[in-house]
Design an enzyme around this catalytic site. Structure first.
Site, PDB file in Angstrom:
ATOM      1  N   LYS A  37       0.855  -1.185   0.000  1.00  0.00           N
ATOM      2  CA  LYS A  37       0.000   0.000   0.000  1.00  0.00           C
ATOM      3  C   LYS A  37       0.886   1.229   0.000  1.00  0.00           C
ATOM      4  O   LYS A  37       1.783   1.360   0.840  1.00  0.00           O
ATOM      5  CB  LYS A  37      -0.907  -0.003   1.239  1.00  0.00           C
ATOM      6  CG  LYS A  37      -1.858   1.183   1.337  1.00  0.00           C
ATOM      7  CD  LYS A  37      -3.009   1.078   0.359  1.00  0.00           C
ATOM      8  CE  LYS A  37      -3.981   2.248   0.551  1.00  0.00           C
ATOM      9  NZ  LYS A  37      -5.088   2.222  -0.418  1.00  0.00           N
ATOM     10  N   ASP A  57      -5.985  -1.932   4.601  1.00  0.00           N
ATOM     11  CA  ASP A  57      -6.029  -2.515   3.261  1.00  0.00           C
ATOM     12  C   ASP A  57      -5.105  -3.714   3.128  1.00  0.00           C
ATOM     13  O   ASP A  57      -5.416  -4.672   2.409  1.00  0.00           O
ATOM     14  CB  ASP A  57      -5.665  -1.458   2.212  1.00  0.00           C
ATOM     15  CG  ASP A  57      -6.772  -0.415   2.042  1.00  0.00           C
ATOM     16  OD1 ASP A  57      -7.838  -0.576   2.674  1.00  0.00           O
ATOM     17  OD2 ASP A  57      -6.561   0.559   1.304  1.00  0.00           O
ATOM     18  N   GLU A 122      -0.838  -0.783  -4.344  1.00  0.00           N
ATOM     19  CA  GLU A 122      -2.123  -0.089  -4.375  1.00  0.00           C
ATOM     20  C   GLU A 122      -1.975   1.362  -3.939  1.00  0.00           C
ATOM     21  O   GLU A 122      -1.379   1.657  -2.902  1.00  0.00           O
ATOM     22  CB  GLU A 122      -3.134  -0.794  -3.457  1.00  0.00           C
ATOM     23  CG  GLU A 122      -4.495  -0.110  -3.470  1.00  0.00           C
ATOM     24  CD  GLU A 122      -5.445  -0.614  -2.403  1.00  0.00           C
ATOM     25  OE1 GLU A 122      -6.460   0.071  -2.147  1.00  0.00           O
ATOM     26  OE2 GLU A 122      -5.188  -1.667  -1.808  1.00  0.00           O
ATOM     27  N   GLY A 123      -2.544   2.265  -4.714  1.00  0.00           N
ATOM     28  CA  GLY A 123      -2.511   3.675  -4.375  1.00  0.00           C
ATOM     29  C   GLY A 123      -3.557   4.056  -3.350  1.00  0.00           C
ATOM     30  O   GLY A 123      -4.258   3.206  -2.784  1.00  0.00           O
ATOM     31  N   GLY A 125      -6.808   6.528  -3.149  1.00  0.00           N
ATOM     32  CA  GLY A 125      -7.668   7.383  -3.958  1.00  0.00           C
ATOM     33  C   GLY A 125      -7.307   7.290  -5.433  1.00  0.00           C
ATOM     34  O   GLY A 125      -6.838   6.259  -5.909  1.00  0.00           O
ATOM     35  N   ASN A 182     -15.517  -3.217 -11.842  1.00  0.00           N
ATOM     36  CA  ASN A 182     -15.892  -3.783 -10.552  1.00  0.00           C
ATOM     37  C   ASN A 182     -17.408  -3.877 -10.399  1.00  0.00           C
ATOM     38  O   ASN A 182     -18.068  -2.941  -9.976  1.00  0.00           O
ATOM     39  CB  ASN A 182     -15.291  -2.928  -9.426  1.00  0.00           C
ATOM     40  CG  ASN A 182     -15.511  -3.550  -8.062  1.00  0.00           C
ATOM     41  OD1 ASN A 182     -16.013  -4.665  -7.944  1.00  0.00           O
ATOM     42  ND2 ASN A 182     -15.111  -2.830  -7.030  1.00  0.00           N
TER      43      ASN A 182
END
Length: 239
Positions: A37, A57, A122-123, A125, A182
């Site tokens: 993350k 996350d 993973e970013g 936002g 998604n």
């Protein structure tokens, strides 16, 4: 291609779920994969130790992957920067009176690369979220030249946000590796089915015309009693 950056057209679009299930799918192909993350905000402080908890996350990634927290999680290599305020990282860092050093994130990623075949980063936002007062998320991605996986959905406005994100990625000369649609987000958000179907049709045709080498994946809501529920099917040339 040992690092893939997972971003989304907005916040709460399903990046975390997509990252965890993508990692699971890669594991099923025999690929040694770990998730990371970039920065996590809205993290609780342990009431007893006063220390910042694990990134939520990362915990979700491991649950979706069907594995316990790893040593690289426990020493915070997979998420060096965690902040209490649920806000843009640049604000959360400022309120915590801490300085986010992007080089620390890069060094953490390199340590993970030494131990794993693939790192899914993973970013926080969307692509233009500021991670410091001077640095946007896309600035950081461009500095590392990471291919990008973009998560989208069918909610109203998604076409606009998706195309704007694609334009931003292209303007930096970066590769759009994949777009993940998604359906789980659509179900949770009670998205209008007619709008969602039109969005899927439009985006698929747009990608085929303008980004023919980009993978199109769909994360579908399925029966909870199905052992293969919510699995991502990857093409053979995905990695």
């Amino acid at each position: 291609m040992s690092v893939l950056f997972i971003s989304g057209i907005d916040t709460d679009i399903g990046k975390t779920y997509a990252t965890g299930l993508l990692a699971k799918a890669l594991m099923q192909q025999g690929i040694d994969v770990i998730t990371q993350k970039l920065v996590q905000t809205g993290v609780a402080i342990d009431r007893y130790s006063g220390e910042m908890n694990m990134a939520d996350d990362i915990v979700t990634h491991r649950e979706l992957m069907g594995m316990p927290l790893q040593p690289c999680d426990l020493d915070f290599t997979t998420c060096p920067y965690r902040y209490e305020k649920p806000a843009s990282p640049h604000l959360s860092a400022r309120l915590s009176k801490q300085t986010l050093n992007p080089e620390m994130i890069t060094n953490a990623t390199r340590r993970l690369q030494a131990d794993y075949d693939v790192v899914l980063l993973e970013g926080a936002g969307g692509l233009l979220v500021p991670i410091t007062e001077q640095l946007l998320t896309l600035d950081y991605i461009a500095s590392q030249n990471y291919p990008i996986i973009l998560v989208t959905s069918g909610r109203l406005g998604s076409i606009n946000h998706t195309l704007l994100s694609l334009e931003a990625i292209t303007s930096r000369g970066l590769k759009v590796h994949s777009v993940i649609y998604n359906h789980i987000h659509d179900a949770a958000d009670n998205t209008d089915a007619e709008i969602a179907n039109s969005t899927i049709d439009f985006l698929q045709h747009y990608l085929k015309k303008n980004y023919p080498d980009t993978h199109w994946l769909q994360l579908a809501q399925q029966d909870k009693n199905d052992s293969n529920a919510n699995e991502l099917t990857l093409p053979k040339d995905f990695i």
